[in-house]
Design a protein around this motif. Structure first.
Motif, short mmCIF file in Angstrom:
data_model
loop_
_atom_site.label_atom_id
_atom_site.label_comp_id
_atom_site.label_asym_id
_atom_site.label_seq_id
_atom_site.Cartn_x
_atom_site.Cartn_y
_atom_site.Cartn_z
N VAL A 10 5.61 -3.87 -7.24
CA VAL A 10 5.17 -4.03 -5.86
C VAL A 10 3.67 -4.31 -5.89
O VAL A 10 2.89 -3.47 -6.35
CB VAL A 10 5.48 -2.78 -5.01
N ASN A 11 3.28 -5.48 -5.43
CA ASN A 11 1.87 -5.85 -5.37
C ASN A 11 1.13 -4.87 -4.45
O ASN A 11 1.63 -4.51 -3.39
CB ASN A 11 1.76 -7.29 -4.86
N ASP A 12 -0.06 -4.44 -4.86
CA ASP A 12 -0.84 -3.48 -4.07
C ASP A 12 -1.11 -3.97 -2.66
O ASP A 12 -1.22 -3.17 -1.73
CB ASP A 12 -2.18 -3.16 -4.76
N GLU A 13 -1.23 -5.29 -2.48
CA GLU A 13 -1.50 -5.83 -1.15
C GLU A 13 -0.39 -5.45 -0.17
O GLU A 13 -0.65 -5.24 1.01
CB GLU A 13 -1.65 -7.36 -1.21
N CYS A 14 0.84 -5.32 -0.66
CA CYS A 14 1.96 -4.92 0.21
C CYS A 14 1.67 -3.57 0.85
O CYS A 14 1.84 -3.39 2.06
CB CYS A 14 3.26 -4.83 -0.59
N LYS A 15 1.24 -2.61 0.03
CA LYS A 15 0.96 -1.26 0.54
C LYS A 15 -0.26 -1.26 1.44
O LYS A 15 -0.26 -0.61 2.50
CB LYS A 15 0.78 -0.29 -0.62
N LEU A 16 -1.30 -2.01 1.06
CA LEU A 16 -2.52 -2.06 1.87
C LEU A 16 -2.26 -2.65 3.26
O LEU A 16 -2.71 -2.10 4.27
CB LEU A 16 -3.60 -2.89 1.16
N LYS A 17 -1.54 -3.75 3.30
CA LYS A 17 -1.26 -4.40 4.59
C LYS A 17 -0.35 -3.53 5.46
O LYS A 17 -0.49 -3.48 6.67
CB LYS A 17 -0.63 -5.79 4.40
N PHE A 18 0.60 -2.82 4.81
CA PHE A 18 1.46 -1.91 5.57
C PHE A 18 0.64 -0.79 6.18
O PHE A 18 0.84 -0.42 7.34
CB PHE A 18 2.58 -1.35 4.70
N LEU A 19 -0.30 -0.23 5.42
CA LEU A 19 -1.17 0.83 5.96
C LEU A 19 -2.00 0.31 7.13
O LEU A 19 -2.21 1.02 8.11
CB LEU A 19 -2.10 1.38 4.87
N GLN A 40 7.56 -9.58 -8.88
CA GLN A 40 6.91 -8.62 -7.99
C GLN A 40 7.12 -9.00 -6.54
O GLN A 40 7.38 -10.16 -6.21
CB GLN A 40 5.43 -8.48 -8.31
N VAL A 41 6.99 -8.00 -5.67
CA VAL A 41 7.07 -8.21 -4.23
C VAL A 41 5.66 -8.51 -3.74
O VAL A 41 4.71 -7.79 -4.06
CB VAL A 41 7.61 -6.95 -3.51
N PHE A 86 9.94 -0.74 12.10
CA PHE A 86 11.24 -1.15 11.56
C PHE A 86 11.06 -1.81 10.20
O PHE A 86 10.13 -2.59 10.00
CB PHE A 86 11.90 -2.18 12.47
N PHE A 87 11.96 -1.49 9.27
CA PHE A 87 12.06 -2.21 8.00
C PHE A 87 13.30 -3.07 8.11
O PHE A 87 14.38 -2.55 8.43
CB PHE A 87 12.19 -1.22 6.84
N ILE A 88 13.16 -4.35 7.85
CA ILE A 88 14.30 -5.27 7.93
C ILE A 88 14.59 -5.85 6.56
O ILE A 88 13.69 -6.40 5.91
CB ILE A 88 14.04 -6.42 8.94
N ARG A 109 13.59 1.03 -3.68
CA ARG A 109 12.34 1.29 -4.39
C ARG A 109 11.15 0.73 -3.59
O ARG A 109 10.13 1.38 -3.43
CB ARG A 109 12.41 0.66 -5.78
N PHE A 110 11.31 -0.48 -3.08
CA PHE A 110 10.22 -1.09 -2.30
C PHE A 110 9.97 -0.31 -1.02
O PHE A 110 8.84 -0.03 -0.65
CB PHE A 110 10.56 -2.56 -1.98
N LYS A 111 11.06 0.06 -0.35
CA LYS A 111 10.93 0.81 0.91
C LYS A 111 10.20 2.13 0.71
O LYS A 111 9.41 2.55 1.56
CB LYS A 111 12.32 1.04 1.50
N ARG A 112 10.43 2.78 -0.42
CA ARG A 112 9.74 4.05 -0.71
C ARG A 112 8.24 3.86 -0.83
O ARG A 112 7.47 4.79 -0.58
CB ARG A 112 10.28 4.67 -2.00
N GLU A 113 7.81 2.67 -1.23
CA GLU A 113 6.37 2.39 -1.35
C GLU A 113 5.69 2.33 0.02
O GLU A 113 4.48 2.49 0.12
CB GLU A 113 6.14 1.05 -2.07
N LEU A 114 6.48 2.06 1.05
CA LEU A 114 5.94 1.90 2.41
C LEU A 114 6.19 3.19 3.18
O LEU A 114 7.21 3.35 3.85
CB LEU A 114 6.59 0.71 3.12
N ASP A 115 5.26 4.11 3.09
CA ASP A 115 5.43 5.42 3.71
C ASP A 115 5.19 5.33 5.21
O ASP A 115 4.08 5.00 5.64
CB ASP A 115 4.46 6.41 3.06
#
Length: 139
Positions: A10-19, A40-41, A86-88, A109-115
């Motif tokens: 999972v690319n770190d940008e995914c978590k940063l943008k979600f936050l 990678q996502v 929502f997660f789609i 696994r990806f969804k768990r990264e997005l708290d």
């Protein structure tokens, strides 16, 4: 960190943008794509806070799988403004079988990264993630 089942990182940008979406409300939605060659996502598209559901739906390809997060704002019966994240899991019937398998095996696994995901939707066609579905699931 790679997922043992599918080998996807999972690319770190995914978590940063979600936050940013969750805490700062700087995005209405985020569309994520699995980059198969890089395993990678990644973030494919960010929706501006002013963009609505139609913009979000139009950003999902008709024949390719994607993950997406949508910040759905609504009014409760008492006219209190609220929002739900929502997660789609978008997996259209017309997408490649291999792609569907990779997205399905990497999803949890990806969804768990997005708290902070509150509601999950699985959609194989646009009717399964229509605005009415968001409204009924949000309450």
């Amino acid at each position: 960190m790679a997922n043992a089942a599918s080998g996807m990182a999972v690319n770190d940008e995914c978590k940063l943008k979600f936050l940013e979406l969750k805490a700062k409300r700087t995005h209405r939605f985020i569309v994520f794509k699995i980059e198969e060659k890089q395993k990678q996502v990644i973030v494919e598209k960010l929706g501006e806070p002013t963009q609505g559901y139609e913009d979000f739906a139009a950003s999902l390809p008709a024949d390719e799988c994607r993950y997406a997060v949508y910040d759905f704002e609504f009014l409760t019966e008492g006219n209190v403004p609220k929002s739900r994240i929502f997660f789609i899991a978008w997996s259209p019937d017309t997408s490649r079988v291999r792609s569907k398998m990779i997205y399905a095996s990497s999803k949890d696994r990806f969804k768990r990264e997005l708290d902070g995901i509150q509601i999950e939707l699985q959609a194989t066609d646009p009717t399964e993630m229509g605005l009415d579905v968001f409204k009924s699931r949000a309450n």
